[in-house]
Design a protein around this motif. Sequence first.
Motif, PDB file in Angstrom:
ATOM      1  N   LEU A 280       0.833  -1.206   0.000  1.00 54.19           N
ATOM      2  CA  LEU A 280       0.000   0.000   0.000  1.00 54.19           C
ATOM      3  C   LEU A 280       0.871   1.260   0.000  1.00 54.19           C
ATOM      4  O   LEU A 280       0.536   2.257  -0.649  1.00 54.19           O
ATOM      5  N   LYS A 281       2.000   1.186   0.692  1.00 51.11           N
ATOM      6  CA  LYS A 281       2.914   2.325   0.706  1.00 51.11           C
ATOM      7  C   LYS A 281       3.571   2.530  -0.661  1.00 51.11           C
ATOM      8  O   LYS A 281       3.876   3.661  -1.045  1.00 51.11           O
ATOM      9  N   ARG A 282       3.787   1.438  -1.382  1.00 55.04           N
ATOM     10  CA  ARG A 282       4.389   1.565  -2.711  1.00 55.04           C
ATOM     11  C   ARG A 282       3.419   2.232  -3.693  1.00 55.04           C
ATOM     12  O   ARG A 282       3.838   2.976  -4.572  1.00 55.04           O
ATOM     13  N   ILE A 283       2.149   1.928  -3.575  1.00 53.37           N
ATOM     14  CA  ILE A 283       1.156   2.607  -4.424  1.00 53.37           C
ATOM     15  C   ILE A 283       1.209   4.108  -4.156  1.00 53.37           C
ATOM     16  O   ILE A 283       1.157   4.929  -5.081  1.00 53.37           O
ATOM     17  N   GLN A 284       1.382   4.468  -2.888  1.00 52.49           N
ATOM     18  CA  GLN A 284       1.472   5.877  -2.517  1.00 52.49           C
ATOM     19  C   GLN A 284       2.748   6.519  -3.060  1.00 52.49           C
ATOM     20  O   GLN A 284       2.716   7.630  -3.603  1.00 52.49           O
ATOM     21  N   SER A 285       3.872   5.826  -2.957  1.00 44.31           N
ATOM     22  CA  SER A 285       5.162   6.442  -3.288  1.00 44.31           C
ATOM     23  C   SER A 285       5.525   6.351  -4.765  1.00 44.31           C
ATOM     24  O   SER A 285       6.305   7.174  -5.258  1.00 44.31           O
ATOM     25  N   GLN A 286       4.976   5.365  -5.482  1.00 40.89           N
ATOM     26  CA  GLN A 286       5.403   5.140  -6.865  1.00 40.89           C
ATOM     27  C   GLN A 286       4.484   5.760  -7.911  1.00 40.89           C
ATOM     28  O   GLN A 286       4.895   5.924  -9.063  1.00 40.89           O
ATOM     29  N   LEU A 287       3.265   6.070  -7.539  1.00 41.59           N
ATOM     30  CA  LEU A 287       2.308   6.596  -8.512  1.00 41.59           C
ATOM     31  C   LEU A 287       2.010   8.063  -8.241  1.00 41.59           C
ATOM     32  O   LEU A 287       2.111   8.535  -7.112  1.00 41.59           O
ATOM     33  N   LYS A 288       1.622   8.765  -9.302  1.00 43.81           N
ATOM     34  CA  LYS A 288       1.104  10.119  -9.143  1.00 43.81           C
ATOM     35  C   LYS A 288      -0.416  10.069  -9.262  1.00 43.81           C
ATOM     36  O   LYS A 288      -0.987   9.085  -9.737  1.00 43.81           O
ATOM     37  N   SER A 289      -1.060  11.120  -8.857  1.00 45.85           N
ATOM     38  CA  SER A 289      -2.529  11.140  -8.868  1.00 45.85           C
ATOM     39  C   SER A 289      -3.106  11.018 -10.266  1.00 45.85           C
ATOM     40  O   SER A 289      -4.250  10.579 -10.434  1.00 45.85           O
ATOM     41  N   ASP A 290      -2.331  11.389 -11.287  1.00 42.88           N
ATOM     42  CA  ASP A 290      -2.825  11.256 -12.662  1.00 42.88           C
ATOM     43  C   ASP A 290      -2.613   9.843 -13.208  1.00 42.88           C
ATOM     44  O   ASP A 290      -3.048   9.528 -14.319  1.00 42.88           O
ATOM     45  N   GLY A 291      -1.908   8.992 -12.442  1.00 45.67           N
ATOM     46  CA  GLY A 291      -1.674   7.617 -12.864  1.00 45.67           C
ATOM     47  C   GLY A 291      -0.287   7.367 -13.423  1.00 45.67           C
ATOM     48  O   GLY A 291       0.069   6.216 -13.678  1.00 45.67           O
ATOM     49  N   SER A 292       0.513   8.386 -13.629  1.00 51.64           N
ATOM     50  CA  SER A 292       1.856   8.190 -14.168  1.00 51.64           C
ATOM     51  C   SER A 292       2.778   7.620 -13.087  1.00 51.64           C
ATOM     52  O   SER A 292       2.497   7.705 -11.890  1.00 51.64           O
ATOM     53  N   GLN A 293       3.894   7.053 -13.529  1.00 51.80           N
ATOM     54  CA  GLN A 293       4.856   6.407 -12.634  1.00 51.80           C
ATOM     55  C   GLN A 293       6.211   7.103 -12.780  1.00 51.80           C
ATOM     56  O   GLN A 293       7.033   6.708 -13.617  1.00 51.80           O
ATOM     57  N   PRO A 294       6.465   8.131 -12.006  1.00 50.23           N
ATOM     58  CA  PRO A 294       7.660   8.966 -12.227  1.00 50.23           C
ATOM     59  C   PRO A 294       8.980   8.219 -12.143  1.00 50.23           C
ATOM     60  O   PRO A 294       9.916   8.545 -12.886  1.00 50.23           O
ATOM     61  N   HIS A 295       9.095   7.216 -11.275  1.00 46.32           N
ATOM     62  CA  HIS A 295      10.356   6.488 -11.156  1.00 46.32           C
ATOM     63  C   HIS A 295      10.652   5.682 -12.419  1.00 46.32           C
ATOM     64  O   HIS A 295      11.814   5.517 -12.802  1.00 46.32           O
ATOM     65  N   GLU A 296       9.613   5.196 -13.071  1.00 44.42           N
ATOM     66  CA  GLU A 296       9.801   4.436 -14.309  1.00 44.42           C
ATOM     67  C   GLU A 296       9.985   5.364 -15.499  1.00 44.42           C
ATOM     68  O   GLU A 296      10.721   5.050 -16.437  1.00 44.42           O
ATOM     69  N   LEU A 297       9.327   6.507 -15.465  1.00 45.66           N
ATOM     70  CA  LEU A 297       9.444   7.465 -16.564  1.00 45.66           C
ATOM     71  C   LEU A 297      10.827   8.095 -16.609  1.00 45.66           C
ATOM     72  O   LEU A 297      11.223   8.665 -17.635  1.00 45.66           O
ATOM     73  N   ALA A 298      11.596   7.976 -15.532  1.00 47.73           N
ATOM     74  CA  ALA A 298      12.949   8.521 -15.505  1.00 47.73           C
ATOM     75  C   ALA A 298      13.955   7.619 -16.214  1.00 47.73           C
ATOM     76  O   ALA A 298      15.097   8.019 -16.443  1.00 47.73           O
ATOM     77  N   ARG A 299      13.522   6.424 -16.612  1.00 50.20           N
ATOM     78  CA  ARG A 299      14.418   5.464 -17.247  1.00 50.20           C
ATOM     79  C   ARG A 299      14.524   5.712 -18.753  1.00 50.20           C
ATOM     80  O   ARG A 299      13.671   6.368 -19.355  1.00 50.20           O
ATOM     81  N   THR A 300      15.569   5.146 -19.357  1.00 47.42           N
ATOM     82  CA  THR A 300      15.748   5.307 -20.808  1.00 47.42           C
ATOM     83  C   THR A 300      14.777   4.423 -21.591  1.00 47.42           C
ATOM     84  O   THR A 300      14.607   4.606 -22.794  1.00 47.42           O
ATOM     85  N   LEU A 301      14.188   3.458 -20.919  1.00 44.90           N
ATOM     86  CA  LEU A 301      13.139   2.622 -21.510  1.00 44.90           C
ATOM     87  C   LEU A 301      11.865   2.845 -20.700  1.00 44.90           C
ATOM     88  O   LEU A 301      11.336   1.936 -20.060  1.00 44.90           O
ATOM     89  N   SER A 302      11.381   4.066 -20.731  1.00 42.63           N
ATOM     90  CA  SER A 302      10.293   4.480 -19.839  1.00 42.63           C
ATOM     91  C   SER A 302       8.995   3.713 -20.083  1.00 42.63           C
ATOM     92  O   SER A 302       8.269   3.397 -19.129  1.00 42.63           O
ATOM     93  N   TRP A 303       8.670   3.406 -21.339  1.00 40.77           N
ATOM     94  CA  TRP A 303       7.455   2.633 -21.628  1.00 40.77           C
ATOM     95  C   TRP A 303       7.584   1.222 -21.070  1.00 40.77           C
ATOM     96  O   TRP A 303       6.706   0.728 -20.372  1.00 40.77           O
ATOM     97  N   ASN A 304       8.707   0.569 -21.372  1.00 48.42           N
ATOM     98  CA  ASN A 304       8.913  -0.807 -20.930  1.00 48.42           C
ATOM     99  C   ASN A 304       8.789  -0.928 -19.425  1.00 48.42           C
ATOM    100  O   ASN A 304       8.117  -1.838 -18.903  1.00 48.42           O
ATOM    101  N   TYR A 305       9.437  -0.015 -18.702  1.00 47.78           N
ATOM    102  CA  TYR A 305       9.438  -0.120 -17.250  1.00 47.78           C
ATOM    103  C   TYR A 305       8.099   0.280 -16.639  1.00 47.78           C
ATOM    104  O   TYR A 305       7.697  -0.261 -15.601  1.00 47.78           O
TER     105      TYR A 305
END
Length: 400
Positions: A280-305
């Motif tokens: 439950l804490k990971r849902i809080q820390s890994q997602l934004k309210s719009d549904g995006s995943q900032p930690h994954e979007l920071a990668r060079t393969l942002s879609w894949n991750y």
Amino acid sequence: MTKRQPYQTLWICFLLTVLTGKLVAQPVNRPTTFMLNAGLLQANKEKIRQGDQALQTAKRSLLAAADKALTKPAHSVVEKKKTPPSGDKHDYMSVGPYWWPDSTKANGLPYIRKDGQINPERFSVEDETYLKNLCENVQTLAVAYYFSDDEKYAQKAAELLQVWFLNPDTKMNPNLNYGQGIPGITEGRGIGLIDTRSLANLADAVQLLKGSKAWSNQDHIALQGWVKQFMDWMLTSPVGKDEEDEHNNHGTYYDFQTVAFALFLDNKALAKQMLEQKTLKRIQSQLKSDGSQPHELARTLSWNYSVMNLRGFFGLAQLAENVDLYLWNYETPDGKSLKKAFLWLESYADGEKKWEHQQIKPRHLEEFTDLEAVARLKYGLSQGTTAPNDSFFVLTNSLF
């Protein structure tokens, strides 16, 4: 009535039972899987018996894949040419995929990171490849055994399991101290635990082997013992604790494995505790309210991750149903949810909306198809762009 007549009557009844037994349909057994939907497996097996053409076609395709798996050799961690720092080839070992020799140094050390670019040295140690193939083959064979009741599939699955986990001469030690090492930097890292994420699928598949002649209760208890040791290592070792603290897909798949292992060990209380205190804490820390995943979007393969991480969360939602937690519709106080994460990605899945984040390799939109199909079932959404036709998915409706 003579003394023989009661026995003659019983013998006649026994013969009639044997002779007519094939005419009386036996009830389809409900498996004890915790990731694959046990009720759906049971229902689909009954539908196949009743002549459902689509499911029969899927079964034939699955059995064809299982027949190929029958031909695969049983590999072991002791086969690798390199020896781990421990000196024990029973220890799993792998190389960090995105780390390369430093061309400015004569010996190339220490290695430098090139995110998203796989160094072929990754494949020089085959433990990761062998483990991935093992998990895929055992799952295929176990599901094939469930739908066919053909012992040859259970026998092959048991052989693969015994060689990797149980036989003293070939078994893997229950740790990952040397996962994703980096030459010149570290012998092993917590994030090496991403290598073993498919062990969760394997543990679930083993539930389908119960009752077969090939997989004894003694074997099952022995495998549970191995998994217990591995889970304890994950929960207590410095390497395991390091992975637990990751705030991206690595943390997600840490939970995915530990929750699955707890369920495999029939410890629902621990599984629920992990979900409530970690996931439950990971849902809080890994997602934004719009549904995006900032930690994954920071990668060079942002879609894949982003797809990979959401798949892990969907897997956790499947597991959570076993302890009466419904993560599919869970929402944090500030509006973060798995459903929003899915809808955010879906808006890019048809290729019409431009993906504006870094992606150094082409996007494979078909990777989103099964996520879309599961979301359609869980959220009552309309049919997506493409329905998956993979035989395993048709029979199980599962991502894993």
